[in-house]
Write an enzyme that holds these catalytic residues in place. Structure first.
Site, mmCIF file in Angstrom:
data_model
loop_
_atom_site.group_PDB
_atom_site.id
_atom_site.type_symbol
_atom_site.label_atom_id
_atom_site.label_comp_id
_atom_site.label_asym_id
_atom_site.label_seq_id
_atom_site.Cartn_x
_atom_site.Cartn_y
_atom_site.Cartn_z
ATOM 1 N N LYS A 230 -6.035 15.758 8.784
ATOM 2 C CA LYS A 230 -5.979 14.453 9.698
ATOM 3 C C LYS A 230 -6.108 15.015 11.294
ATOM 4 C CE LYS A 230 -3.728 10.428 7.578
ATOM 5 N NZ LYS A 230 -2.681 9.517 7.701
ATOM 6 N N GLU B 49 4.407 -2.066 -1.755
ATOM 7 C CA GLU B 49 5.119 -3.319 -1.626
ATOM 8 C C GLU B 49 5.703 -4.126 -2.653
ATOM 9 O OE1 GLU B 49 2.181 -2.333 1.280
ATOM 10 O OE2 GLU B 49 1.899 -2.758 -0.664
ATOM 11 N N ARG C 49 1.467 -8.920 -0.927
ATOM 12 C CA ARG C 49 1.382 -8.280 -2.202
ATOM 13 C C ARG C 49 2.528 -8.213 -2.953
ATOM 14 N NH1 ARG C 49 -1.692 -2.620 -1.284
ATOM 15 N NH2 ARG C 49 -3.811 -3.519 -1.357
#
Length: 626
Positions: A277, A364, A392
């Site tokens: 990243k 979640e 979700r």
């Protein structure tokens, strides 16, 4: 000579010699840095996916071949290469390019994405549609190591392995999460495995072993296990994928070679690449989280450009600090989040009480049921998740928490219009999907001071609760030193009225007070109520107010269907009250500055006042006519 400006679409890219691709990567990174430094946006992920983006468009015949990106925040380079370079400066700006993927923005955006772990399922659906229609284009899903930990990704992998459709999944391992075996040996093994000879030999051995009576099947299982022990990817092999990698995700020549070797393989294929990243920008490489979604900054020094006036404390910070304060005197309190510790403020708990902090990753549904299990056995879990992502976990909130009356506190950050992240991230549905569930208490603070009291209040309940609050800074109100428990289901009159009352909830309370002042300048006495609770709603207060006026205006930063205004309508059903609802219309709201979007939806003080005046004057004419 610059190359990037010559690329109007991927066909132009594919005309370049492969030796030119590293230069394209350098220029693409410079363009992303230049734009994000001035506009803000997602940086680290897009920098890390630069070579992968170039290689995919170089090898595959996009848009006929489908690239299905997970989440989408790593696709800035994809946008630059696919005909949007001249508009790239408008990314995340009002009426500009989306920061995520949108099918109606470009034919190269095969599937819209803003939430994680959707790519494999969507790509598999496209692969089946292709097969059903006797077509022959290729489907590629690009998934990060974080996204593949989500439950939907595993469901997609399992189904893909079962169906056996031709599908390539590229696992972008950008945190060394699965393997760090990159280098000479990794490259050698990858070249060996993707060159075709190994796969051909494996198929021949499989045919041979299947012909051996009695023991063939057992030997085949052993052979497969030997292979997955010798090479990484055992999980994917067992799910029915042919696994290849890991490959250095920043060696664009190697990526092109490997993709060309495997793109025609049959069945589900997993290519594992390893990237970093923030690649190419030293500050982002060293601190990828800070640079995941920075605001404006100076590219040369890495200095963030701060506002001229000191910012007010954010709701997120107040939540985090209050949670720690409460946890200091109650050892039962634990914090749960789903891959968003800094974004939700639960990082305060991580620092103060590391053994009482739980980051479950992009899960979640698991977070909600995990919290339910904790509550069953005496803990007081506080589950902090963005409103849009908590959607979700609806089934778990209903079935695992509310049905059993478990005292889980759900703190929904980023409720309301979030601004530049747009419709995938606006948290505008939570009143609707939480207030319909029995046993829930649903509340929204008017400001940061009320937030701290609501958190204390929620932790005194023996049943589940929801607190929803907006993204960004608070109102700058004074903070009470002592936390107190609020009476459940009770609102408060902030300003007495006569001709009309504005019933406001959450972040709309302070704008409602400003709107009332505007209305009163027109000679109309206007009251304001901070309702505090959507469920249970303060029916007694509504009855009291009805004795003063028939005119009520509800204001909420939430969609109108099923929201706070609907709750007021239900509570006053059968009365002669006139109710005008102000909120977000029944459509998806695009991206743009938060305050601009609020004004567009009629939620600025001026628009609230205008709507209230029109409502009162209209009713006055009706009354006069009668």
């Amino acid at each position: 000579m610059a190359l990037l400006n010559q690329i109007k679409d991927p066909q132009d890219l594919r005309r370049l010699p492969i030796e030119s691709l590293p230069q394209v990567a350098r220029e693409m990174r410079d363009r992303i840095l230049e734009t994000v430094s001035k506009k803000g946006g997602h940086l680290s992920s897009s920098l890390g996916a630069t070579e992968l983006t170039i290689a995919l468009h170089y090898v595959f015949n996009t848009p006929a071949d489908r690239l299905v990106w997970d989440t989408g925040h790593q696709t800035y380079g994809h946008k630059i290469l696919t005909g949007r370079q001249d508009r790239f400066d408008s990314i995340r700006q009002l009426n500009g390019l989306s920061g995520f993927l949108k099918r109606d923005e470009s034919p190269y955006d095969a599937f819209g994405a803003g939430h994680a772990s959707t790519a494999i399922s969507a790509a598999l659906g496209m692969a089946v549609a292709r097969d059903q229609q006797k077509q022959d284009h290729r489907i590629v899903a690009i998934v990060s190591d974080g996204c593949i930990t989500g439950g939907e990704s595993f469901e997609g992998l399992q189904n893909a392995g079962h169906l056996g459709s031709d599908l390539l999944v590229v696992l972008n391992d950008n945190e060394m999460f699965i393997s760090n075996r990159v280098g000479a040996l990794g490259s050698f093994l990858t070249k060996l495995l993707t060159g075709g000879l190994a796969k051909k030999m494996e198929n021949e051995v499989e045919k041979f072993l299947k012909r051996i009576q009695f023991y063939g099947a057992g030997l085949l299982r052993v052979a497969k296990r030997v292979r997955v022990l010798l090479f990484p990817g055992m999980l994917f092999e067992e799910l029915g994928f042919s696994y290849f990698g890991p490959v250095d995700g920043h060696d664009v020549h190697k990526l092109v070679e490997v993709l060309q070797n495997i793109k025609s393989l049959k069945g589900p294929v997993m290519l594992h690449i390893v990237t970093k990243k923030g690649k190419g920008y030293d500050f982002a490489e060293k601190d990828p989280y800070t640079w995941h979604g920075p605001g404006k900054f100076d590219v040369a020094t890495g200095t963030m450009i701060k506002p001229t006036t000191p910012p007010l404390p954010t709701y997120t910070k107040v939540f985090g600090e209050t949670l720690v304060k409460l946890a200091e005197t109650d050892k039962r309190i634990v914090a749960i989040t789903a891959a968003m510790p800094e974004g939700t403020g639960t990082d305060f708990m991580r620092k103060a009480f590391p053994t009482r902090f739980f980051d479950v990753g992009l899960a979640e549904e698991h977070a909600a049921t995990f919290a339910a299990g904790m509550a069953c056995d005496g803990l007081r879990p506080v589950c902090a998740i963005y409103s849009t992502f908590m959607q979700r976990g609806f089934d778990q909130m209903e079935h695992d928490v509310a049905l059993q009356k478990l005292p889980v506190v759900f703190c929904l950050d980023r409720a309301g219009l979030v601004g530049e992240d747009g419709p995938t991230h606006h948290g505008v549905f939570d009143f609707s999907f939480t207030r319909i569930i029995p046993n829930f208490t649903v509340m929204a603070p008017a400001d940061e001071n009320e937030l701290q009291h609501m958190l204390k209040t929620a932790l005194t309940l023996s049943t589940p609760s929801v607190i929803r609050y907006p993204r960004g800074s608070g109102e700058g109100v004074a903070m009470d030193a002592e936390l107190r428990t609020l009476p459940i289901g009770k609102g408060i009159i902030l300003k007495p009225g006569q001709d009309v009352y504005i019933l406001a909830i959450g972040a709309m309370v302070h704008p409602a007070l400003k709107a009332a002042a505007i209305v009163e300048k027109e000679g109309i006495p206007c009251g304001v109520v901070n309702m505090r609770f959507v469920k249970p709603i303060d029916v007694d207060l509504l009855k009291q107010l009805r004795l003063q006026t028939q005119n009520f205006v509800t204001v909420e930063e939430h969609v109108l269907p099923g929201g706070f205004g609907s709750a007021v309508l239900e509570a006053m059903e059968g009365t002669d009250a006139r109710i005008h609802r102000i909120g977000i219309p029944d459509k998806f709201i695009d991206h743009g500055p938060q305050q601009v979007l609020r004004d567009m939806c009629g939620l600025s003080p001026e628009k609230i006042a205008q709507s209230t005046l029109e409502f009162v004057r209209k009713n006055a004419r009706v009354t006069a006519t009668v």
